[in-house]
Design a protein around this motif. Structure first.
Motif, PDB file in Angstrom:
ATOM      1  N   GLY A  94    -104.479 -13.217  29.404  1.00  0.00           N
ATOM      2  CA  GLY A  94    -103.807 -13.927  28.301  1.00  0.00           C
ATOM      3  C   GLY A  94    -104.243 -13.643  26.877  1.00  0.00           C
ATOM      4  O   GLY A  94    -103.849 -14.201  25.902  1.00  0.00           O
ATOM      5  N   ILE A  95    -104.852 -12.295  26.590  1.00  0.00           N
ATOM      6  CA  ILE A  95    -105.122 -11.958  25.481  1.00  0.00           C
ATOM      7  C   ILE A  95    -103.862 -11.302  24.765  1.00  0.00           C
ATOM      8  O   ILE A  95    -103.174 -10.392  25.633  1.00  0.00           O
ATOM      9  CB  ILE A  95    -106.221 -10.730  25.684  1.00  0.00           C
ATOM     10  CG1 ILE A  95    -107.387 -11.550  25.899  1.00  0.00           C
ATOM     11  CG2 ILE A  95    -106.430 -10.091  24.178  1.00  0.00           C
ATOM     12  CD1 ILE A  95    -108.790 -10.388  26.233  1.00  0.00           C
ATOM     13  N   ARG A  96    -103.492 -11.369  23.552  1.00  0.00           N
ATOM     14  CA  ARG A  96    -102.379 -11.049  23.040  1.00  0.00           C
ATOM     15  C   ARG A  96    -102.855  -9.603  22.397  1.00  0.00           C
ATOM     16  O   ARG A  96    -103.119  -9.755  21.160  1.00  0.00           O
ATOM     17  CB  ARG A  96    -101.832 -12.077  21.936  1.00  0.00           C
ATOM     18  CG  ARG A  96    -101.021 -13.101  22.654  1.00  0.00           C
ATOM     19  CD  ARG A  96    -100.237 -14.064  21.810  1.00  0.00           C
ATOM     20  NE  ARG A  96    -101.200 -14.959  21.421  1.00  0.00           N
ATOM     21  CZ  ARG A  96    -101.240 -16.063  20.574  1.00  0.00           C
ATOM     22  NH1 ARG A  96     -99.793 -16.282  20.647  1.00  0.00           N
ATOM     23  NH2 ARG A  96    -102.073 -16.762  20.293  1.00  0.00           N
ATOM     24  N   SER A 141    -106.609  -7.510  30.739  1.00  0.00           N
ATOM     25  CA  SER A 141    -106.820  -8.228  29.422  1.00  0.00           C
ATOM     26  C   SER A 141    -105.532  -9.020  29.054  1.00  0.00           C
ATOM     27  O   SER A 141    -105.467 -10.335  28.971  1.00  0.00           O
ATOM     28  CB  SER A 141    -106.888  -7.383  28.288  1.00  0.00           C
ATOM     29  OG  SER A 141    -108.205  -6.740  28.448  1.00  0.00           O
ATOM     30  N   TYR A 142    -104.363  -8.291  29.449  1.00  0.00           N
ATOM     31  CA  TYR A 142    -103.013  -8.826  29.194  1.00  0.00           C
ATOM     32  C   TYR A 142    -102.671 -10.101  30.330  1.00  0.00           C
ATOM     33  O   TYR A 142    -102.392 -11.265  30.115  1.00  0.00           O
ATOM     34  CB  TYR A 142    -101.999  -7.686  29.438  1.00  0.00           C
ATOM     35  CG  TYR A 142    -100.547  -8.153  29.526  1.00  0.00           C
ATOM     36  CD1 TYR A 142     -99.764  -8.822  28.401  1.00  0.00           C
ATOM     37  CD2 TYR A 142     -99.895  -7.982  30.693  1.00  0.00           C
ATOM     38  CE1 TYR A 142     -98.465  -9.171  28.294  1.00  0.00           C
ATOM     39  CE2 TYR A 142     -98.272  -8.533  30.711  1.00  0.00           C
ATOM     40  CZ  TYR A 142     -97.739  -9.109  29.358  1.00  0.00           C
ATOM     41  OH  TYR A 142     -96.576  -9.589  29.621  1.00  0.00           O
TER      42      TYR A 142
END
Lengths: 503, 347
Positions: free
Chosen positions: B222-224, B218-219
């Motif tokens: 690009g998920i914050r 997820s990181y």
């Protein structure tokens, strides 16, 4: 007189459901000998080690220690027989003292209580006999990984080791630490202990080893003494390529004229333990190949560029503007995309559906508030299932149920959907079948023609040669050369890896 | 007459229903309800007294309201791979703040009191979120801090006393009715409805499941994560704040020592019974609600049947184990194997 053979493996086979991990593998280690066990990813090194150390039971063949068969014994029994293993991640307890770690599970007792004084003196004697002088009462945590590894080795040696297996001990050490470790290895060698040394650093092999055994795709390839095997031949054996002077792909390589500006330009970018400072320029419509062996710092460089790990020094410019990426999210906003090497851990989100996996990066780029509508999502799904030829019965089923090649295509779709200007591909064809491989290679070629900037990391030198307009060659965490134009050939690439960078 | 293919189709449909997420929780709930119906034929009777619905079922729903809210927030927290132990303490804090404001006549307007209650709950959630996602403390420890400290804070606000009050407007939350339905039930339905819509109409739901299922990937995509996690812990705080106001308003008093005591465990239990894995990833809001209803129906059943209160916990434990077992595919597989083995032996 020939030194006595202590560890002998012959005709070893090991299968997992659907995979033949080892077939007819052999290995012979003599007293006081350091043997390098080499091979690329999936070559079977770790499976072989696990078979020797009793973690796995092999399907056939024999393993003997000092002439006595040890095949089928449990891991504990094999340690008692005298084979110790030290892994890259030290298997000790960080919060206990050095002495406690060395004698864990076999502490000296006195009147039913642990004899601390004796344990500490013993530990100190043991370590100083190996020329490691440290405070044994300090906690393990206080010491660097290198020292921790030496402590782990000391523990192994003290537990009656005749054979020591070192599984990539130097991967995260700096030069000085490596030298310390080598001193220790030579000391043990002089005591007649046989050492199996797994590493990806070829120069280290030539520094410290006597023998080399090479595996490839689960098969035994060759065994030779170090003196009789020049580096170029070794690389040849590891990669399994006949040196064919291949610049035959007919690809007309783009040359960069001095006026054109790179899309991404990194200067002096580096981080300790990952990659030493180097420059990277990537141009739109061109492919930069990163050549080099596993562990040479290729993936590490990609991770610095993509903001996964912050560089300690150097700057990144996107179209001439200096940017600092605090996280992949920042990099994605600037049009970067990164297909990671470790598909399972870093790529797919197994529980989520194929479609959800595909839209993830675009959605993350847009933020959580503006959702891609169901209709638009479906279109994205349809488009990429068709254009990338993804084989799935249902776009809504969990992505983990797809085959490796199709999973890889889903990740590729995820990044293409985000509309990147620069796509970094780390081993895009690893672990997938031949058909999917050539499809993916075609896709890459197509993207480049559409004007996307590409950086491709691959252990398959052929792939690098086939697609790159320029090739940067990495070795032992250094960028050692850049090849352009006619110089891009497997032959030249191998020679560069073999000869440059040795001082 | 059934042809073979018909029968086959029927078994397939039956199998699909049985494998659905909702099947087993609903099955257990129906069993409990059936047990009650046999015991007390008037169990499902609903009367209208003074424009308000009365009956055992209404009572169950009404009493389940606070836990239902907690469990909603908890589901999302658990989906991100975390846990929120502080919700019970947040109940006490928000109740104490409201009661304090009313009793000391600092604020008299109902909306402002509610805003204050919600406000402190959001701050509590923000605190948890920062500890977990920015400081990187393990969720169980991070929220344990507020679980312990929160009750202390609530006690400071109430001065160690049970703060009682009279405030017609605020009492509506826990005691009022809307169209004859107790307002707390309406509040639960609204909260679930809005949450469901938000999760569907934004990408929050996707990001939450993604972070829980594979944080690294997820990181990389690009998920914050910090942003999403703070949001989720704040939402859990909000839910606890609402629950706290229902409880406080219901008894017209804030009891910092006992309000919502151990309720975080009931909420976690409901989430697990609803089939959301504690490891994070996919989450199920509907089944969580069913889980809450199972727990509350059980409690009510035990009480109305005159069993001592002490039994509730033991029976609860037994039923939870049962639900977990029948939901486990492995366990069902084992059962099936035993059954087929037996038939074979008979043959």
């Amino acid at each position: 007189m020939e030194p006595k053979s202590i560890l002998k493996v012959s005709q070893l086979n090991k299968s997992f459901p659907g995979v033949k991990a080892l077939s007819q593998v052999q290995l012979e280690l003599r007293e006081g000998e350091i043997m390098a066990l080499l091979g690329g990813n999936g070559a079977g090194k770790s499976t072989l080690i696990k078979c020797i150390t009793g973690v796995y039971t092999s399907d056939g063949g024999s393993i003997s220690l000092s002439g006595q068969s040890i095949r089928g014994l449990s891991a504990e029994e094999i340690i008692l027989k005298g084979i110790s293993t030290v892994h890259q991640e030290v298997n000790l307890i960080p919060t206990l003292s050095v002495a406690e770690n060395i004698y864990l599970g076999r502490q000296p007792y006195r009147f039913g209580l642990i004899d601390w004084a004796k344990m500490n003196t013993n530990a100190e004697e043991l370590l100083s006999s190996m020329k490691v002088f440290i405070d044994v009462t300090a906690t393990l945590n206080d010491y660097s990984i290198a020292v921790q590894q030496m402590i782990a080795i000391a523990r192994g040696v003290d537990m009656s080791a005749k054979v020591l297996i070192l599984d990539e001990p130097t991967a995260s050490l700096d030069n000085k630490e490596v030298e310390q470790l080598f001193t220790l290895m030579r000391e043990l060698k002089s005591r007649g202990i046989g050492i199996v040394f797994v590493t990806h650093f070829l120069d280290q092999v030539y520094d410290v080893c006597d023998q080399i055994t090479v595996l490839r795709n689960g098969q035994f390839v060759a065994s030779s003494s170090v003196d009789e095997l020049p580096q170029i031949e070794l690389i040849n054996l590891m990669l399994g390529k006949q040196i064919s002077n291949k610049n035959s792909s007919g690809k007309s390589r783009h040359t960069t004229d001095s006026n054109s500006k790179p899309f991404l330009s990194a200067s002096n970018i580096g981080r300790k333990g990952m990659i030493n400072p180097c420059d990277v320029n990537i141009y739109s419509g061109q492919t930069l190949g990163l050549g080099g062996l596993l562990g040479s710092g290729r993936t590490e460089l990609a991770k610095l560029l993509f903001g996964i790990v912050k560089p300690e020094q150097g700057t990144i410019q996107i179209e001439g503007e200096v940017k600092a990426f605090g996280s992949p999210h920042d990099a994605i906003q600037e049009g970067l995309a990164f297909c990671p090497e470790d598909r399972k851990v870093e790529g797919i989100i197994g529980e989520l559906s194929v479609l959800e996996n595909m839209v993830l990066a675009l959605q993350a780029k847009q933020g959580w508030f503006r959702m891609i509508g169901p209709k638009e999502q479906k279109e994205i799904g349809k488009k990429f299932v068709r254009s990338l030829n993804i084989v799935t019965s249902d776009i809504n089923k969990p992505v983990k149920e797809l085959s490796g090649g199709n999973q890889q295509k889903v990740i590729l779709a995820r990044w293409l959907a985000s509309g990147p200007s620069l796509l970094i591909l780390d081993e895009p064809t690893r672990g997938i079948d031949v058909g999917a491989k050539s499809e993916i290679l075609q896709i890459i070629d197509g993207l480049c023609k559409q004007g996307m900037a590409l950086m491709v990391i691959s252990s398959e030198l052929d792939e690098i040669v086939e697609f790159s307009d320029r090739v940067s060659v990495l070795k032992d965490h250094n960028m050692i050369a850049e090849l352009t134009g006619k110089d891009i050939s497997t032959q030249k690439l191998m020679e560069t890896i073999a000869h440059e960078g040795r001082d | 007459m059934l042809t073979i293919s018909d029968r086959k189709e029927k078994t397939i449909v039956l199998k699909e229903i049985m494998q659905s997420r909702l099947f087993w929780p609903i099955f257990v709930l129906l069993l409990l309800l059936a047990f009650n119906l046999i015991n007390d034929p008037s169990f499902f009777a609903i009367e209208i007294k003074q424009g308000r619905l009365f009956g055992s079922v209404i009572d169950i729903l009404n009493r389940a309201a606070p836990i239902a809210l907690l469990a909603l927030g908890m589901t999302l927290v658990i989906a991100t791979g975390g846990i929120d132990l502080s919700v019970g303490a947040v109940i006490a804090i928000s109740g104490a703040v409201c009661a304090y404001l009313i009793q000391n006549e600092i604020v008299t307007s109902t909306p402002l009191i509610i805003l204050a209650g919600i406000g402190v709950a959001l701050i509590a959630g923000l605190w948890n979120g920062i500890l977990v996602s920015i400081l990187g403390i393990q969720p169980i420890i991070a929220t344990l801090i507020l679980m312990v400290a929160g009750r202390g804070i609530a006690q400071l606000i109430t001065g160690g006393q049970i703060l009682t009050f009279d405030h017609v407007g605020f009492e509506f939350i826990g005691g009022g009715t809307l169209f004859g339905i107790p307002f707390s039930i309406v509040l639960v339905v609204l909260t679930y409805g809005v949450t469901f819509l938000v999760l569907r109409k934004t990408a929050l739901g996707l990001f939450i499941a993604s972070i829980g299922a594979n944080p690294t990937a997820s990181y990389f995509a690009g998920i914050r994560e910090p942003q999403i996690k703070i949001l989720v812990y704040m939402f859990s705080g909000l839910c606890a704040g609402l629950a706290g106001m229902i409880l406080t308003s219901d008894i017209q008093g804030a009891d910092a020592n006992n309000a919502g005591l151990w309720s975080e465990l009931d909420a976690i239990l409901a989430v697990v019974v609803g089939g959301t894995a504690l490891t994070g990833g996919r989450y199920y809001i509907g089944p969580t609600l069913i889980g809450v209803l199972i727990l509350q129906t059980m409690t009510t059943t035990i009480l109305t049947n005159g069993l001592p209160v002490q039994f509730t916990h033991i029976v609860k434990a037994a039923v939870v184990i049962l639900v977990m077992l029948i939901m486990s595919p492995q366990f069902r597989g084992e059962l099936n194997r035993l059954r087929t083995n037996k038939t074979k032996e008979i043959i």
